[in-house]
Write a protein that holds these residues in place. Structure first.
Motif, short mmCIF file in Angstrom:
data_model
loop_
_atom_site.label_atom_id
_atom_site.label_comp_id
_atom_site.label_asym_id
_atom_site.label_seq_id
_atom_site.Cartn_x
_atom_site.Cartn_y
_atom_site.Cartn_z
N GLY A 185 62.69 -24.94 -50.07
CA GLY A 185 61.64 -25.38 -49.13
C GLY A 185 61.50 -26.90 -49.09
N SER B 167 63.39 -29.10 -47.38
CA SER B 167 63.94 -29.84 -46.23
C SER B 167 62.91 -30.68 -45.46
CB SER B 167 64.70 -28.90 -45.29
OG SER B 167 63.87 -27.84 -44.88
N PHE C 5 73.31 -24.62 -55.23
CA PHE C 5 72.26 -25.45 -54.65
C PHE C 5 72.79 -26.86 -54.32
CE2 PHE C 5 68.66 -28.41 -55.11
CZ PHE C 5 67.86 -27.94 -54.08
N TRP D 166 76.62 -30.04 -47.75
CA TRP D 166 76.17 -29.66 -46.40
C TRP D 166 75.16 -30.65 -45.85
CZ3 TRP D 166 78.31 -26.78 -42.87
CH2 TRP D 166 79.27 -25.85 -43.27
N ARG E 130 68.04 -18.44 -39.45
CA ARG E 130 68.26 -19.58 -38.56
C ARG E 130 69.64 -19.47 -37.90
NH1 ARG E 130 65.85 -25.24 -41.01
NH2 ARG E 130 64.92 -25.89 -39.08
N TRP F 100 69.42 -16.62 -35.45
CA TRP F 100 68.57 -17.11 -34.34
C TRP F 100 69.41 -17.89 -33.33
CZ3 TRP F 100 67.35 -22.39 -33.40
CH2 TRP F 100 66.22 -22.66 -32.63
N TRP G 167 76.68 -26.00 -35.55
CA TRP G 167 77.45 -25.00 -36.30
C TRP G 167 77.46 -23.67 -35.53
CZ3 TRP G 167 75.86 -20.24 -38.07
CH2 TRP G 167 76.78 -19.54 -38.88
C1 LIG Z 1 70.40 -23.22 -36.10
C2 LIG Z 1 70.11 -24.02 -37.36
C3 LIG Z 1 69.21 -25.06 -37.31
C4 LIG Z 1 68.94 -25.82 -38.46
N1 LIG Z 1 68.05 -26.86 -38.35
C5 LIG Z 1 67.80 -27.62 -39.45
C6 LIG Z 1 66.89 -28.69 -39.36
O1 LIG Z 1 66.29 -28.93 -38.32
N2 LIG Z 1 66.68 -29.45 -40.48
C7 LIG Z 1 67.32 -29.18 -41.66
O2 LIG Z 1 67.08 -29.89 -42.65
N3 LIG Z 1 68.19 -28.17 -41.75
C8 LIG Z 1 68.46 -27.37 -40.69
N4 LIG Z 1 69.33 -26.33 -40.80
C9 LIG Z 1 70.04 -26.11 -42.08
C10 LIG Z 1 69.31 -25.17 -43.08
O3 LIG Z 1 68.89 -24.03 -42.41
C11 LIG Z 1 68.11 -25.84 -43.74
O4 LIG Z 1 68.50 -27.09 -44.27
C12 LIG Z 1 67.53 -25.02 -44.87
O5 LIG Z 1 67.21 -23.74 -44.43
C13 LIG Z 1 66.28 -25.71 -45.40
O6 LIG Z 1 65.61 -24.90 -46.30
P1 LIG Z 1 65.49 -25.31 -47.83
O7 LIG Z 1 65.02 -26.70 -47.95
O8 LIG Z 1 64.70 -24.24 -48.50
O9 LIG Z 1 67.01 -25.26 -48.26
P2 LIG Z 1 67.70 -25.03 -49.66
O10 LIG Z 1 68.56 -23.83 -49.50
O11 LIG Z 1 66.75 -25.06 -50.77
O12 LIG Z 1 68.72 -26.26 -49.75
C14 LIG Z 1 68.35 -27.54 -50.29
C15 LIG Z 1 68.62 -28.61 -49.26
O13 LIG Z 1 70.00 -28.63 -48.89
C16 LIG Z 1 70.14 -28.92 -47.50
N5 LIG Z 1 70.71 -27.75 -46.81
C17 LIG Z 1 70.55 -26.46 -47.14
N6 LIG Z 1 71.25 -25.67 -46.28
C18 LIG Z 1 71.84 -26.51 -45.40
C19 LIG Z 1 72.69 -26.30 -44.29
N7 LIG Z 1 73.10 -25.10 -43.91
N8 LIG Z 1 73.10 -27.39 -43.59
C20 LIG Z 1 72.72 -28.63 -43.96
N9 LIG Z 1 71.93 -28.88 -45.03
C21 LIG Z 1 71.49 -27.84 -45.73
C22 LIG Z 1 68.73 -29.18 -46.98
O14 LIG Z 1 68.48 -30.55 -47.05
C23 LIG Z 1 67.88 -28.41 -47.96
O15 LIG Z 1 66.56 -28.86 -48.04
C24 LIG Z 1 69.61 -25.53 -39.66
C25 LIG Z 1 70.53 -24.48 -39.70
C26 LIG Z 1 70.77 -23.72 -38.57
C27 LIG Z 1 71.77 -22.61 -38.64
#
Ligand SMILES: Cc1cc2nc3c(=O)[nH]c(=O)nc-3n(C[C@H](O)[C@H](O)[C@H](O)COP(=O)(O)OP(=O)(O)OC[C@H]3O[C@@H](n4cnc5c(N)ncnc54)[C@H](O)[C@@H]3O)c2cc1C
Length: 498
Positions: A273, A275, A324, A331, A404, A407, A447
């Motif tokens: 959480g 991001s 992580f 990513w 996401r 979606w 993506w």
């Molecule tokens: C259609 C779509 C839209 C998205 N829009 C956003 C957005 O607006 N902002 C955003 O930060 N991320 C976005 N993401 C990537 C990802 O979904 C989120 O970063 C993630 O869900 C954030 O939740 P978290 O902080 O709990 O992630 P965690 O799983 O706890 O990961 C830690 C950190 O790693 C990075 N991260 C994790 N997954 C990804 C990923 N797939 N791509 C890039 N970085 C990642 C983020 O900075 C995240 O806070 C998107 C993905 C998709 C498929």
């Protein structure tokens, strides 16, 4: 000046001359909105010390940017209130400014810059910030530096744009280690012994009065005074460095161990959480990385000699930690690489050739369902899982990562053309998601359309060779019934957030 900030992180904008008659050094905080683990702040402190001048920190919030809303304002202002608290304990002048009407703040930066010796700001590669920096450069009559404090790998220390996460990971495995030795100071203002400023020129503060973010945080009804979108409500996810630290601690203590195996389960919600906090700079990736290293008792000598780009094994940490870090570093930062080096990162044309070709070949395929922006926005499709994901986004400001992806894939399937789908995804993600308008917004959305991915078979209608996802498959693989119930559109989605 002798500096501890890696030179790859500092970019000179405009003039190089320091103004020796300036009254202070100005740190214009625009994306790294925090007092700790911040290379930009550290650089500003270095300049203050070098010149023997006080440090002024301007943290402003505009009202006229696209998607400005109660939700985004509340989150940023909560962060400002925390900064106000932190900086009040230090010998710096913190100047929080909140613009009520679009354009009201125009001239403030120029007026402060006129009295500055040096101006430092954050190098953030997307949304309106690069344009704002370009416009500001002409108004700053002294040395103006941008500092990259976004991630572990300095964005501009390569000119290669990576089209696959695998290539970037392999590149990092060969090139990241030296950068890990360049860590930002946890608390750059501690014992900094800077001279203090009696006050900022009243001609400036009278025209642009400093805000009191703490007061607004105590009464968020005050958001009504800003000319922004009041239909996107305040999220129950609280902004600011303190909230970010609490979130990180909960994640490390309670969820990290489950991250590798359960990250995709919407009902478990074991992701960090973080991001939104990363997006607004309320927490630093260095800080998160450091906390993981401590838990893992990790030292750089533990990395594997095998640098083939595998997402497992190189760090030599636990599986959960490696999983992580692959998100947090590979990513997350591959998106910063794209935005820093390609100005068309948000255009359909920036997609790889194979994906554009296949999408265009299938543009006129018949669609079983077609929706317009308003129907998507109000979560009014025929698909309960999709609607729940959209409703979570609308009511809470976040959406589970796995959903996401689904979606986005469905928006592609149910839009008249891939370009329409791109517009809908950008609009909804950036309007409602706290973490929207970030390089990772563009990574995730593009993506869906093939960026960072490969061609998949069999070739399908609408998708062509683009990876396909369906709600039925998702419901078979993951538990989603409780999630659908929780976020039934129309109900005031009671967010069980963390
Ligand atoms: C259609 C779509 C839209 C998205 N829009 C956003 C957005 O607006 N902002 C955003 O930060 N991320 C976005 N993401 C990537 C990802 O979904 C989120 O970063 C993630 O869900 C954030 O939740 P978290 O902080 O709990 O992630 P965690 O799983 O706890 O990961 C830690 C950190 O790693 C990075 N991260 C994790 N997954 C990804 C990923 N797939 N791509 C890039 N970085 C990642 C983020 O900075 C995240 O806070 C998107 C993905 C998709 C498929």
């Amino acid at each position: 000046m002798q500096s501890k900030i890696p030179s790859e992180r500092v970019r000179l904008q405009g003039l190089s001359e320091v103004n020796p008659d300036g009254k202070f050094v100005l740190y214009w905080m625009i994306s790294a909105r925090r007092s700790r683990h911040n290379f930009s702040l550290e650089r500003a402190v270095e300049w203050s010390r070098e010149l023997g001048k006080p440090l002024v920190i301007l943290e402003a919030l505009r009202s006229g940017y696209r998607w400005a809303s109660d939700r985004l304002h509340a989150f940023v202002i909560q962060g400002m209130a925390e900064n106000q608290r932190q900086f009040s304990k230090r010998k710096v002048t913190y100047y929080p400014y909140l613009e009520k009407e679009h354009g009201q703040g125009r001239g403030l930066l120029a007026a402060l810059a006129k009295q500055s010796c040096v101006v430092i700001s954050d190098d953030f590669p997307c949304f309106f910030l690069p344009r704002m920096i370009t416009a500001a450069t002409n108004q700053i009559p002294c040395r103006f530096e941008l500092v990259d404090t976004n991630g572990l790998f300095p964005m501009r220390s390569t000119d290669r744009v990576f089209s696959r996460a695998y290539d970037f990971r392999r590149f990092l495995q060969k090139n990241l280690l030296p950068h890990l030795a360049d860590f930002p100071m946890a608390d750059p203002l501690r014992n900094s012994k800077l001279p203090s400023l009696d006050s900022i020129d009243p001609a400036i503060t009278q025209r642009w009065p400093a805000a009191d973010p703490a007061k607004l945080v105590g009464d968020l009804d005050g958001l009504s005074q800003f000319n922004i979108d009041h239909s996107v409500g305040v999220s129950s996810i609280e902004g600011g460095s303190k909230a970010a630290q609490t979130r990180l601690t909960v994640f490390l203590n309670e969820h990290l161990a489950l991250y590798g195996q359960s990250r995709n389960e919407p009902e478990q919600d074991v992701a960090s959480g973080l991001s939104p906090y990363l997006h607004f700079g309320h927490i630093s990736a260095h800080d998160i990385f450091d906390r993981i290293c401590r838990i893992e008792e990790w030292t750089p000598d533990r990395v594997s000699k095998i640098t083939k780009g595998s997402s497992r094994g190189w760090w030599n940490m636990s599986e959960a930690a490696e999983s992580f870090l692959d998100e947090l570093i590979t990513w997350r930062e591959v998106g910063y690489n794209m935005c820093a080096l390609r100005s068309d990162f948000d255009q359909f044309e920036s997609l790889p050739e194979w994906s554009r070709k296949t999408l265009e070949e299938h543009t006129s395929d018949p669609r079983d369902h077609l929706y317009e922006l308003g129907q998507f926005e109000s979560a009014s499709t025929h698909d309960p899982l999709w609607n729940a994901a959209q409703w979570q986004l609308v009511t809470t400001g976040k959406m589970h990562n796995y959903l996401r992806m689904l979606w986005g894939k469905k928006i592609l399937e149910w839009s008249p053309t891939p370009r329409d789908a791109l517009d809908v995804m950008l609009e909804l993600n950036n309007k409602y998601a706290l973490d929207g308008r970030n390089p990772n917004s563009y990574s995730g959305i593009f993506w869906v359309l093939g960026r960072y991915d490969r061609a998949w078979g069999p070739e399908r209608p609408i998708f062509g060779k683009i990876r396909f996802m369906s709600s039925a498959n998702t419901a078979r693989k993951l538990k989603v019934k409780g999630y659908i119930q929780q976020f039934t559109p129309g109900r005031e989605g009671e967010p069980r957030l963390f």
